[in-house]
Design a protein around this motif. Structure first.
Motif, PDB file in Angstrom:
ATOM      1  N   PHE A 207       0.825  -1.211   0.000  1.00  0.00           N
ATOM      2  CA  PHE A 207       0.000   0.000   0.000  1.00  0.00           C
ATOM      3  C   PHE A 207       0.861   1.264   0.000  1.00  0.00           C
ATOM      4  N   THR A 208       2.159   1.107   0.097  1.00  0.00           N
ATOM      5  CA  THR A 208       3.083   2.212  -0.116  1.00  0.00           C
ATOM      6  C   THR A 208       3.867   1.939  -1.389  1.00  0.00           C
ATOM      7  N   PRO A 209       4.087   2.927  -2.224  1.00  0.00           N
ATOM      8  CA  PRO A 209       3.820   4.359  -2.011  1.00  0.00           C
ATOM      9  C   PRO A 209       2.418   4.799  -2.398  1.00  0.00           C
ATOM     10  N   SER A 210       1.584   3.917  -2.987  1.00  0.00           N
ATOM     11  CA  SER A 210       0.286   4.349  -3.498  1.00  0.00           C
ATOM     12  C   SER A 210      -0.833   3.457  -2.989  1.00  0.00           C
ATOM     13  N   ILE A 211      -1.617   3.973  -2.054  1.00  0.00           N
ATOM     14  CA  ILE A 211      -2.801   3.237  -1.615  1.00  0.00           C
ATOM     15  C   ILE A 211      -3.773   3.063  -2.780  1.00  0.00           C
ATOM     16  N   THR A 212      -3.840   4.057  -3.641  1.00  0.00           N
ATOM     17  CA  THR A 212      -4.773   4.007  -4.767  1.00  0.00           C
ATOM     18  C   THR A 212      -4.492   2.801  -5.656  1.00  0.00           C
ATOM     19  N   GLU A 213      -3.255   2.619  -6.064  1.00  0.00           N
ATOM     20  CA  GLU A 213      -2.925   1.503  -6.946  1.00  0.00           C
ATOM     21  C   GLU A 213      -3.078   0.169  -6.235  1.00  0.00           C
ATOM     22  N   TRP A 214      -2.711   0.138  -4.970  1.00  0.00           N
ATOM     23  CA  TRP A 214      -2.874  -1.080  -4.159  1.00  0.00           C
ATOM     24  C   TRP A 214      -4.350  -1.478  -4.080  1.00  0.00           C
ATOM     25  N   ALA A 215      -5.213  -0.524  -3.804  1.00  0.00           N
ATOM     26  CA  ALA A 215      -6.643  -0.817  -3.687  1.00  0.00           C
ATOM     27  C   ALA A 215      -7.264  -1.151  -5.042  1.00  0.00           C
ATOM     28  N   LYS A 216      -6.859  -0.451  -6.089  1.00  0.00           N
ATOM     29  CA  LYS A 216      -7.408  -0.733  -7.411  1.00  0.00           C
ATOM     30  C   LYS A 216      -7.094  -2.152  -7.851  1.00  0.00           C
ATOM     31  N   ALA A 217      -5.920  -2.661  -7.497  1.00  0.00           N
ATOM     32  CA  ALA A 217      -5.574  -4.040  -7.843  1.00  0.00           C
ATOM     33  C   ALA A 217      -6.524  -5.022  -7.164  1.00  0.00           C
ATOM     34  N   ALA A 218      -6.885  -4.741  -5.918  1.00  0.00           N
ATOM     35  CA  ALA A 218      -7.825  -5.618  -5.205  1.00  0.00           C
ATOM     36  C   ALA A 218      -9.203  -5.573  -5.842  1.00  0.00           C
ATOM     37  N   PHE A 219      -9.659  -4.381  -6.204  1.00  0.00           N
ATOM     38  CA  PHE A 219     -10.983  -4.288  -6.812  1.00  0.00           C
ATOM     39  C   PHE A 219     -11.001  -4.905  -8.213  1.00  0.00           C
ATOM     40  N   ALA A 220      -9.866  -4.920  -8.893  1.00  0.00           N
ATOM     41  CA  ALA A 220      -9.804  -5.606 -10.186  1.00  0.00           C
ATOM     42  C   ALA A 220     -10.004  -7.102 -10.004  1.00  0.00           C
ATOM     43  N   VAL A 221      -9.452  -7.662  -8.938  1.00  0.00           N
ATOM     44  CA  VAL A 221      -9.673  -9.076  -8.634  1.00  0.00           C
ATOM     45  C   VAL A 221     -11.141  -9.325  -8.302  1.00  0.00           C
ATOM     46  N   ARG A 222     -11.720  -8.461  -7.486  1.00  0.00           N
ATOM     47  CA  ARG A 222     -13.127  -8.614  -7.127  1.00  0.00           C
ATOM     48  C   ARG A 222     -14.029  -8.509  -8.362  1.00  0.00           C
ATOM     49  N   GLU A 223     -13.676  -7.633  -9.294  1.00  0.00           N
ATOM     50  CA  GLU A 223     -14.486  -7.479 -10.497  1.00  0.00           C
ATOM     51  C   GLU A 223     -14.379  -8.715 -11.394  1.00  0.00           C
ATOM     52  N   ARG A 224     -13.198  -9.285 -11.473  1.00  0.00           N
ATOM     53  CA  ARG A 224     -13.020 -10.474 -12.312  1.00  0.00           C
ATOM     54  C   ARG A 224     -13.713 -11.685 -11.705  1.00  0.00           C
ATOM     55  N   TRP A 225     -13.680 -11.793 -10.381  1.00  0.00           N
ATOM     56  CA  TRP A 225     -14.333 -12.909  -9.692  1.00  0.00           C
ATOM     57  C   TRP A 225     -15.309 -12.334  -8.659  1.00  0.00           C
ATOM     58  N   PRO A 226     -16.485 -11.920  -9.077  1.00  0.00           N
ATOM     59  CA  PRO A 226     -17.440 -11.338  -8.120  1.00  0.00           C
ATOM     60  C   PRO A 226     -18.060 -12.409  -7.224  1.00  0.00           C
ATOM     61  N   SER A 227     -18.724 -11.934  -6.180  1.00  0.00           N
ATOM     62  CA  SER A 227     -19.483 -12.818  -5.275  1.00  0.00           C
ATOM     63  C   SER A 227     -18.587 -13.843  -4.603  1.00  0.00           C
ATOM     64  N   GLY A 228     -17.490 -13.386  -4.039  1.00  0.00           N
ATOM     65  CA  GLY A 228     -16.610 -14.275  -3.298  1.00  0.00           C
ATOM     66  C   GLY A 228     -17.152 -14.612  -1.926  1.00  0.00           C
ATOM     67  N   GLY A 229     -16.382 -15.392  -1.190  1.00  0.00           N
ATOM     68  CA  GLY A 229     -16.804 -15.832   0.135  1.00  0.00           C
ATOM     69  C   GLY A 229     -16.764 -14.718   1.165  1.00  0.00           C
ATOM     70  N   ALA A 230     -17.514 -14.916   2.231  1.00  0.00           N
ATOM     71  CA  ALA A 230     -17.633 -13.913   3.287  1.00  0.00           C
ATOM     72  C   ALA A 230     -16.530 -14.068   4.326  1.00  0.00           C
ATOM     73  N   SER A 231     -16.127 -12.944   4.893  1.00  0.00           N
ATOM     74  CA  SER A 231     -15.227 -12.919   6.042  1.00  0.00           C
ATOM     75  C   SER A 231     -15.350 -11.559   6.699  1.00  0.00           C
ATOM     76  N   VAL A 232     -14.680 -11.395   7.821  1.00  0.00           N
ATOM     77  CA  VAL A 232     -14.785 -10.162   8.605  1.00  0.00           C
ATOM     78  C   VAL A 232     -13.409  -9.524   8.740  1.00  0.00           C
ATOM     79  N   GLY A 233     -13.364  -8.216   8.570  1.00  0.00           N
ATOM     80  CA  GLY A 233     -12.167  -7.434   8.857  1.00  0.00           C
ATOM     81  C   GLY A 233     -12.498  -6.372   9.889  1.00  0.00           C
TER      82      GLY A 233
END
Length: 378
Positions: free
Chosen positions: A232-258
């Motif tokens: 997440f350093t130096p760019s939180i934006t790029e770090w987060a966008k990579a995660a959302f790209a995974v979520r978009e490619r594989w939607p409706s994943g399993g549940a968990s708590v953070g």
């Protein structure tokens, strides 16, 4: 690649009968006659004036619910308490539901992380945490209590395994992949995975739970995609966008708590926990995470925060008088005996106590689920 039904995630159960947290619930209850005695949390009622004018509202409490002036005057006169929304806040202190990743990261695609509600809430916290304003501290306390209430509702009946570990564990490493496989195995076994909700080992375990309904190849591919933004350093934006790209490619994943915190707001929440219980007070967050890990805790290699969590969890286990301490598995023999020797002290505390049969030290993360199962049956 489609979800595999053999690996369904742990079920999520509804909340209590006397709380209304969505407009659909409000409509359902008012159709039966009224909301007398109910607690209505953060539901926009501006389009429900006619219902509020007609409903029985005696003893009801409206927490942060926008409504028309006529409706507000009427429900107060009819015996309800109305706590109006607080203008100008980047968060809702009366929130009735946990956050979803889309809630905290709204605006990421167009404005970057700095435009998100998560970043705005952290900035507000930075401005107000030491200004001595009792109103600001009250709002933080109300928010955190609302989050605790929502978290308890989500976890009713769940078998929760906490996964603790360092925030510095980078995507693309063997350690990160191992933590992800651990989260996947726990979720497939029917446990609800709970983490500190941040980056590193926490994100990896939540990612594994997200991957649990899919074929094994999905996680391998997701790990490759995420490795392009390892931290997440130096760019939180790029770090987060990579995660959302995974979520978009594989939607409706399993549940968990953070369960992250704005106290460490420079560490962003991760996007793979389906339910995010984000707190302002770190002490409330830490204690709540460990206390709700009723099926055990796995401690991956970490630094000061993870060491603190080991002994925060060990203390109630030490004083447990019913002989049912929570299982604790420490992963990484060299780390916990040489680099940060928490294990010898933990063993010394456990000697001749009920917790002695509920702690284990293993070499690799692959051994953790088996060790946890053995401790649970001990």
């Amino acid at each position: 690649m489609q979800p595999n039904p053999e690996h369904a995630s742990a079920p999520q159960l509804p909340g209590t009968d006397r709380e209304i947290e969505t407009l659909a619930e409000f409509d359902e209850v008012t159709a039966r006659g009224g909301v007398a005695g109910y607690r209505v949390q953060a539901v926009d009622l501006t389009q429900r004036t006619s219902a509020l004018l007609a409903a029985d509202v005696a003893g009801a409490v409206f927490l942060g619910c926008p409504m028309g002036q006529e409706a507000a005057d009427r429900v107060r006169a009819a015996g309800a308490l109305v706590f109006p929304p607080v203008p100008g806040l980047p968060f809702n202190p009366y929130r009735g539901l946990l956050y979803a990743p889309d809630d905290l990261f709204a605006g990421l695609a167009d404005g970057g992380y700095e435009a998100t509600p998560d970043a705005h809430a952290y900035a507000w916290f930075q401005r107000t945490k030491s200004d001595g304003d009792v109103f600001a501290s009250m709002l933080r306390a109300i928010h955190d209590d609302s989050i605790s209430d929502a978290l308890d509702e989500i976890l009713v009946g769940a078998r929760v395994v906490g996964v603790m570990g360092g925030h510095a564990m980078a995507r693309g490493t063997d350690e990160y992949a191992g933590a992800a496989r651990l989260g996947r195995e726990l979720a497939r076994a029917g446990f609800t995975v709970a983490t500190g909700g941040g980056p590193g080992a926490m994100e990896a375990a939540n990612l594994g739970a997200y991957a649990a309904p899919f074929d094994d190849e999905m996680l391998d591919e997701a790990l490759e995609l995420l490795a392009k933004a390892p931290s997440f350093t130096p760019s939180i934006t790029e770090w987060a966008k990579a995660a959302f790209a995974v979520r978009e490619r594989w939607p409706s994943g399993g549940a968990s708590v953070g369960i992250p915190t704005w106290f460490y707001g420079h560490e962003p929440p991760n996007a793979f926990a389906s339910h995010l219980a984000k707190y302002f007070a770190n002490a409330t967050r830490e204690d709540g995470l460990l206390a709700r890990s009723n099926a055990g805790v796995v401690f991956l290699p970490g630094a000061a925060g993870t060491v603190q969590e080991i002994f925060d969890n060990a203390t109630p286990n030490y004083y447990e008088s019913r002989g049912e301490p929570t299982p604790m598995v420490l992963v990484g023999r060299a780390h916990w005996t040489e680099h940060l020797p928490a294990w010898p002290l933990l063993k010394a505390l456990a000697k001749e106590r009920p917790m002695e049969a509920r702690i284990a030290l293993v070499d690799t993360v692959e051994e953790a689920p088996g060790a946890l199962g053995a401790l649970r049956s001990a």
